[in-house]
Design a protein around this motif. Structure first.
Motif, PDB file in Angstrom:
ATOM      1  N   PHE A 107       0.858  -1.190   0.000  1.00  0.00           N
ATOM      2  CA  PHE A 107       0.000   0.000   0.000  1.00  0.00           C
ATOM      3  C   PHE A 107       0.892   1.236   0.000  1.00  0.00           C
ATOM      4  O   PHE A 107       1.846   1.313   0.774  1.00  0.00           O
ATOM      5  N   GLN A 108       0.606   2.175  -0.886  1.00  0.00           N
ATOM      6  CA  GLN A 108       1.338   3.448  -0.897  1.00  0.00           C
ATOM      7  C   GLN A 108       0.333   4.590  -0.976  1.00  0.00           C
ATOM      8  O   GLN A 108      -0.564   4.589  -1.813  1.00  0.00           O
ATOM      9  N   GLU A 109       0.508   5.545  -0.094  1.00  0.00           N
ATOM     10  CA  GLU A 109      -0.391   6.692  -0.021  1.00  0.00           C
ATOM     11  C   GLU A 109       0.436   7.976  -0.042  1.00  0.00           C
ATOM     12  O   GLU A 109       1.285   8.186   0.817  1.00  0.00           O
ATOM     13  N   ASP A 110       0.205   8.822  -1.043  1.00  0.00           N
ATOM     14  CA  ASP A 110       0.863  10.115  -1.153  1.00  0.00           C
ATOM     15  C   ASP A 110      -0.158  11.210  -0.852  1.00  0.00           C
ATOM     16  O   ASP A 110      -1.233  11.255  -1.467  1.00  0.00           O
ATOM     17  N   VAL A 111       0.182  12.068   0.087  1.00  0.00           N
ATOM     18  CA  VAL A 111      -0.696  13.174   0.451  1.00  0.00           C
ATOM     19  C   VAL A 111       0.064  14.477   0.260  1.00  0.00           C
ATOM     20  O   VAL A 111       1.116  14.699   0.888  1.00  0.00           O
ATOM     21  N   GLY A 112      -0.448  15.319  -0.626  1.00  0.00           N
ATOM     22  CA  GLY A 112       0.086  16.661  -0.802  1.00  0.00           C
ATOM     23  C   GLY A 112      -0.896  17.662  -0.243  1.00  0.00           C
ATOM     24  O   GLY A 112      -2.104  17.573  -0.500  1.00  0.00           O
ATOM     25  N   ALA A 113      -0.411  18.622   0.536  1.00  0.00           N
ATOM     26  CA  ALA A 113      -1.304  19.554   1.218  1.00  0.00           C
ATOM     27  C   ALA A 113      -0.767  20.973   1.124  1.00  0.00           C
ATOM     28  O   ALA A 113       0.448  21.208   1.073  1.00  0.00           O
ATOM     29  N   GLY A 114      -1.675  21.924   1.106  1.00  0.00           N
ATOM     30  CA  GLY A 114      -1.337  23.331   1.180  1.00  0.00           C
ATOM     31  C   GLY A 114      -2.397  24.049   1.988  1.00  0.00           C
ATOM     32  O   GLY A 114      -3.551  23.605   2.057  1.00  0.00           O
ATOM     33  N   TYR A 115      -2.035  25.144   2.618  1.00  0.00           N
ATOM     34  CA  TYR A 115      -3.004  25.851   3.447  1.00  0.00           C
ATOM     35  C   TYR A 115      -2.719  27.347   3.446  1.00  0.00           C
ATOM     36  O   TYR A 115      -1.610  27.809   3.112  1.00  0.00           O
ATOM     37  N   GLY A 131      -9.167  29.732   8.208  1.00  0.00           N
ATOM     38  CA  GLY A 131      -8.416  29.397   7.006  1.00  0.00           C
ATOM     39  C   GLY A 131      -8.931  28.161   6.317  1.00  0.00           C
ATOM     40  O   GLY A 131      -9.962  27.578   6.687  1.00  0.00           O
ATOM     41  N   LEU A 132      -8.185  27.756   5.308  1.00  0.00           N
ATOM     42  CA  LEU A 132      -8.564  26.648   4.446  1.00  0.00           C
ATOM     43  C   LEU A 132      -7.343  25.776   4.183  1.00  0.00           C
ATOM     44  O   LEU A 132      -6.241  26.281   3.950  1.00  0.00           O
ATOM     45  N   ARG A 133      -7.558  24.455   4.227  1.00  0.00           N
ATOM     46  CA  ARG A 133      -6.504  23.497   3.926  1.00  0.00           C
ATOM     47  C   ARG A 133      -6.961  22.605   2.774  1.00  0.00           C
ATOM     48  O   ARG A 133      -8.116  22.145   2.746  1.00  0.00           O
ATOM     49  N   TYR A 134      -6.058  22.359   1.839  1.00  0.00           N
ATOM     50  CA  TYR A 134      -6.340  21.475   0.715  1.00  0.00           C
ATOM     51  C   TYR A 134      -5.432  20.262   0.823  1.00  0.00           C
ATOM     52  O   TYR A 134      -4.220  20.398   1.046  1.00  0.00           O
ATOM     53  N   ALA A 194      -5.377   1.866  -8.352  1.00  0.00           N
ATOM     54  CA  ALA A 194      -5.046   3.229  -7.933  1.00  0.00           C
ATOM     55  C   ALA A 194      -6.345   3.965  -7.608  1.00  0.00           C
ATOM     56  O   ALA A 194      -7.413   3.661  -8.143  1.00  0.00           O
ATOM     57  N   ASN A 195      -6.241   4.937  -6.726  1.00  0.00           N
ATOM     58  CA  ASN A 195      -7.395   5.750  -6.338  1.00  0.00           C
ATOM     59  C   ASN A 195      -6.894   7.159  -6.000  1.00  0.00           C
ATOM     60  O   ASN A 195      -5.722   7.339  -5.612  1.00  0.00           O
ATOM     61  N   ARG A 196      -7.777   8.136  -6.144  1.00  0.00           N
ATOM     62  CA  ARG A 196      -7.398   9.529  -5.890  1.00  0.00           C
ATOM     63  C   ARG A 196      -8.610  10.277  -5.360  1.00  0.00           C
ATOM     64  O   ARG A 196      -9.726  10.056  -5.812  1.00  0.00           O
ATOM     65  N   TYR A 197      -8.375  11.155  -4.370  1.00  0.00           N
ATOM     66  CA  TYR A 197      -9.456  12.014  -3.900  1.00  0.00           C
ATOM     67  C   TYR A 197      -8.871  13.310  -3.339  1.00  0.00           C
ATOM     68  O   TYR A 197      -7.684  13.389  -2.994  1.00  0.00           O
ATOM     69  N   ASP A 198      -9.726  14.347  -3.293  1.00  0.00           N
ATOM     70  CA  ASP A 198      -9.321  15.680  -2.852  1.00  0.00           C
ATOM     71  C   ASP A 198     -10.233  16.140  -1.732  1.00  0.00           C
ATOM     72  O   ASP A 198     -11.420  15.799  -1.685  1.00  0.00           O
ATOM     73  N   ASP A 199      -9.691  16.954  -0.852  1.00  0.00           N
ATOM     74  CA  ASP A 199     -10.466  17.510   0.260  1.00  0.00           C
ATOM     75  C   ASP A 199     -10.097  18.959   0.498  1.00  0.00           C
ATOM     76  O   ASP A 199      -8.898  19.313   0.554  1.00  0.00           O
TER      77      ASP A 199
END
Length: 857
Positions: A528-536, A551-554, A581-586
């Motif tokens: 299992f590999q999970e990559d999380v990229g975030a900005g705020y 504020g807001l976090r992506y 593979a799977n992808r989602y955004d928050d």
């Protein structure tokens, strides 16, 4: 989530905060009067804050300085806390439920949500965990003396990790800049467990019963021009020996009464006895530099490991043919955890701030185990069964169950589980006028990337008796005399070393089961590999009486999985590698702040959104075709849970560091809760039942937390004024619907969620003497839930634990320490049945006593 839903929940949050504010103003007047009285009572005597008071004072100050809703535990001036396990210590905080492994804490659940919701970090760097598939952070190997602070962050600002529906925890290591010059402290204790009645000498254990040991040391110093450099080194070691006695009734017919009668069909009772030795060791090295005003840098490495040497001797009585057995398992488990990180911080004169941090963490779960089974030959075991309260009571047990000659070798199945979790993380934060102490409006932004990789491998080999071989247990019987709990017969213990010698010397007596071997060794591997990229981005405004952060976090999540799909073609297993593979955004909104209503009286409130990502094994685990032709498999398309949270708190800080009074409430709406249920699907042209983790209906959890700390009862005459008290309660109410096909159950609590948690402590410090008695309570909770068959639910009974610590100072640098754990010899009990009135797990592990010394210089 629709805008209307978000607005409705924001209004709910505003209502909570408004209700707290309504009672705050009259409370403020009373609080000020109490504070003035306390101050007057202490003007004639200066209070020297040490020991337990020091821990409380530091924790309260950290809570006051926090810009979010959070709770803290601190070590005192010599690094001592009442508990010696990090997970044990966390349970002392409101809203925190520690999940125990027998007699010690292992995982942390925050605000009623299971431990897979809890993300943990060390000095801000995410910690790896390798608990064979899930995200539960194992903290049992880290002693409380290894850190200076424990933090539970309950609300979230945009710069905080988004995977924090329940909350997040952070362990803070010590710094060489905490103390001036050379600083050295440590402790060493000897102990004994009073649960040592199980025969334990044997394969893999060089010793059985004996003393327990515990030691730790920390050294820090500064050096270089103007002491710009600092180094801190800490280390610890402990060895605990104790036995565990368990009765795990697998099936007790609901028709069983208090009157003994022949056991009903399917009666199944399992005894397991565990002699165990646990070694824990590790430490931290941290190098820091402050070369110029406003510039800080550090590099650190932490390593902790736990090595178990457990033997598990089991006896099962099942009143059907070929059901009863004697079994041996050994569990030489290794669980190392390591973390390396480096960071740089710059604070400019014009309000600009910059932080850069990178970290790497790796955790491994390695379990090479031997499992050996001898089954009772026909006829089936016979016994009478009754219920003594909730406990099964056996009588008239056939003597055959204690005769090793009545058991025939069935299977030897050695295996190895190897799970490794690696987390790599980099983070950059920039801000202007947004640090603690900055007045007016400020701004903050940042970016973060984290890669989590979980490799799971299982290797297992099955050996059956060769054709015509009738191998009995007699030559491998240890011949010990031991009656298991709630039983009146002698339990048989296998001497595995003798069996292994025979196995090596007589290979023709055994045959390898290739089918089961391939299914476990090939089908059990996955990655299992999970990559999380975030900005705020956030805005902050701070004034004399208020603080507000919005504020807001992506967060963008990419998941890749690799596993093995097993299909039976013409009766032959075929294994096919599968990659998905799977992808989602928050987008995660948050707003948190406080307002000082009066001196020492603070009102806090928060609204935030968060996610709860699936466990690795739910997304990438193995696929199994069961005996009934149903399929059990993972779900690569699984979406995360998502939640909105609102909360408020009212805090009163007593003057002169006398303590704190606080009360808070929260509610969380969780969408897409994950649990495993069955559905009919077309698989390879055949309609099959598929058991699979799925996103289902949502859940809610609401709670009330109250906390009090009084460092001195200043209204009492001396020396009674040196008594202090602390305590907290948490009341939780959850709602969840669980569906399995046409069956739908609505529950008023979440699985694993206790309705009521309580902690209390009475401590005394006067002159050279310090003592503390602590109490912890967890109410009943459903540990497992069956949607289709409520009678199969399992409920953990209420548990109460009483611990004691005393210290006596010998001069300025040495303290004698005495500790007693589980003074009342409490045991754990799990119940099942239609009325949850039949024991499912009776677990006894005894008490521990310690004596030693701590030093500082």
């Amino acid at each position: 989530m629709t805008v209307q839903c978000a607005q409705a929940r924001l209004r709910t949050g505003a209502a909570i905060i408004a209700a707290l504010a309504a009672v705050a103003y009259p409370a403020a007047t009373m609080a000020q009067s109490a504070g003035q009285a306390a101050a007057a009572a202490t003007t004639a005597e200066e209070i020297v804050v040490t020991g337990f008071r020091a821990q409380n004072r530091l924790a309260i100050d950290a809570k006051r300085q926090s810009e979010i809703i959070a709770d803290f535990l601190k070590s005192d001036d010599i690094g001592q806390q009442p508990d010696y396990n990090i997970a044990d210590s966390f349970r002392r905080l409101p809203g925190v439920q520690t999940v125990f492994d027998e007699d010690e804490g292992r995982y942390i659940a925050v605000r009623g949500l299971n431990p897979s919701y809890t993300i943990g970090s060390l000095d801000g760097g995410t910690m790896a965990t390798a608990e064979r598939g899930n995200r539960q952070l194992n903290l049992e190997a880290i002693p409380s003396t290894a850190v200076s602070s424990l933090e539970v962050l309950k609300s979230r600002t945009p710069d905080i990790e988004g995977n924090a529906i329940g909350g997040s925890i952070n362990l803070v290591t010590r710094s060489a800049f905490d103390k001036p010059g050379l600083y050295l402290f440590g402790s060493a204790l000897l102990g004994i467990s009073d649960s040592q009645g199980v025969p334990g000498k044997g394969f893999g254990r060089s010793s059985d019963d004996g003393p327990n040991v515990r030691a730790d040391v920390t050294l820090s110093t500064r050096f270089g021009a103007d002491d710009m450099f600092g180094i801190m080194v800490s280390g610890s070691f402990s060895r605990k020996r104790r036995d565990q006695e368990r009765l795990l009734p697998q099936s007790v017919p609901v028709t069983t009464t208090a009157t003994p009668a022949p056991a009903g069909a399917g009666s199944n009772l399992l005894w397991s006895t565990y002699p165990n030795s646990v070694d824990r060791y590790g430490g931290t090295v941290k190098l820091e530099a402050r070369p110029a005003p406003g510039v800080e840098a550090f590099v650190a490495y932490t390593y902790f490991a736990q090595d178990d040497q457990e033997l598990r001797h089991s006896l099962q009585l099942l009143n059907t043919a070929a059901g009863s057995f004697v079994r041996f398992n050994d569990f030489p488990i290794r669980k190392p955890l390591q973390n390396g990180q480096a960071g740089l911080r710059w604070d400019g004169d014009n309000g600009h701030h910059l932080k850069l941090r990178g970290s790497w963490s790796e955790a491994t779960f390695l379990e090479p185990s031997n499992e050996l089974v001898f089954n009772l030959i026909a006829p089936a075991a016979t016994f009478d069964l009754a219920l003594d309260g909730v406990n099964p009571a056996l009588s008239n047990v056939t003597p055959r169950v204690a005769d090793p000659g009545q058991y025939r070798f069935t299977q030897y199945r050695p295996y190895e589980d190897d799970s490794t979790d690696t987390v790599k993380e980099a983070q950059l934060d920039y801000g202007w006028n947004n640090q603690r102490g900055d007045e007016g409006i400020g701004f903050g932004s940042g970016a973060k990337f984290r890669r989590t990789a979980r490799d799971n491998q299982r290797t297992q080999t099955f050996f059956n008796p060769a054709t015509g071989v009738d191998l009995r247990l007699t030559p491998f019987d240890q011949g010990v005399q031991y009656q298991p709990i709630l039983a009146s017969f002698n339990q048989i213990f296998i001497d595995f070393q003798k069996f292994q010698d025979f196995f090596i010397a007589n290979p023709t007596s055994f045959t390898r089961d290739a089918v089961n071997t391939n299914r476990q060794s090939i089908g059990g591997d996955w990655r299992f590999q999970e990559d999380v990229g975030a900005g705020y981005a956030l805005l902050r405004h701070h004034g004399p009486r208020h603080n507000l952060i919005v504020g807001l976090r992506y967060e963008n999540t990419n998941v890749e999985t690799r596993g093995i799909q097993r299909r039976a073609v013409a009766g032959v297993d075929q294994f096919t590698p599968v990659a998905r593979a799977n992808r989602y955004d928050d987008w995660l909104l948050s707003a948190t702040g406080y307002y000082d209503l009066a001196t020492g009286l603070r009102l806090r409130g928060a609204f935030f959104q968060a996610v709860g990502r699936p466990n690795p094994n739910q997304v990438a685990g193995q696929e199994l075709i069961n005996a009934d032709e149903s399929i059990s498999r993972s779900n690569p398309d699984l979406a995360p849970r998502r939640a909105d949270s609102v909360e408020g708190a009212l805090e009163y800080y007593l003057p002169n560091d006398l303590g704190i009074l606080s009360i808070g409430g929260f509610k969380k709406w969780v969408q897409g809760e994950i649990y495993t249920f069955s559905a009919n699907e077309l698989v390879d042209g055949v309609n099959r039942v598929v058991n699979q983790p799925r996103n289902a209906e949502g859940a809610t959890i609401a709670g009330l937390e109250a906390n009090v700390v009084l460092n001195r009862l200043a209204f009492l005459p001396s020396p009674l004024a040196d008594i202090g008290i602390s305590g907290n309660i948490t009341v939780l109410e959850g709602r969840i619907a669980i569906t399995n096909g046409p069956v739908r159950r609505e529950l008023d609590e979440l699985p694993g969620q206790a309705r009521f948690l309580a902690n209390a402590a009475v401590f005394y410090e006067h002159g050279a003497v310090r003592a503390r008695l602590t109490y912890s309570h967890v109410s009943r909770f459903r540990s497992t839930v069956n949607a289709a068959t409520p009678a199969s639910d399992q409920t953990t009974a209420p548990y109460n634990q009483l611990d004691f610590q005393a210290r006596v100072k010998l001069g300025r640098q040495v303290e004698i320490i005495a500790e007693a754990r589980n003074l009342t010899n409490a045991a754990r009990l799990v119940l099942t049945g239609p009325d949850q009135n039949i024991a499912r797990d009776i677990n006894r592990f005894g008490r521990q006593f310690w004596l030693g010394a701590a030093f500082t210089m």
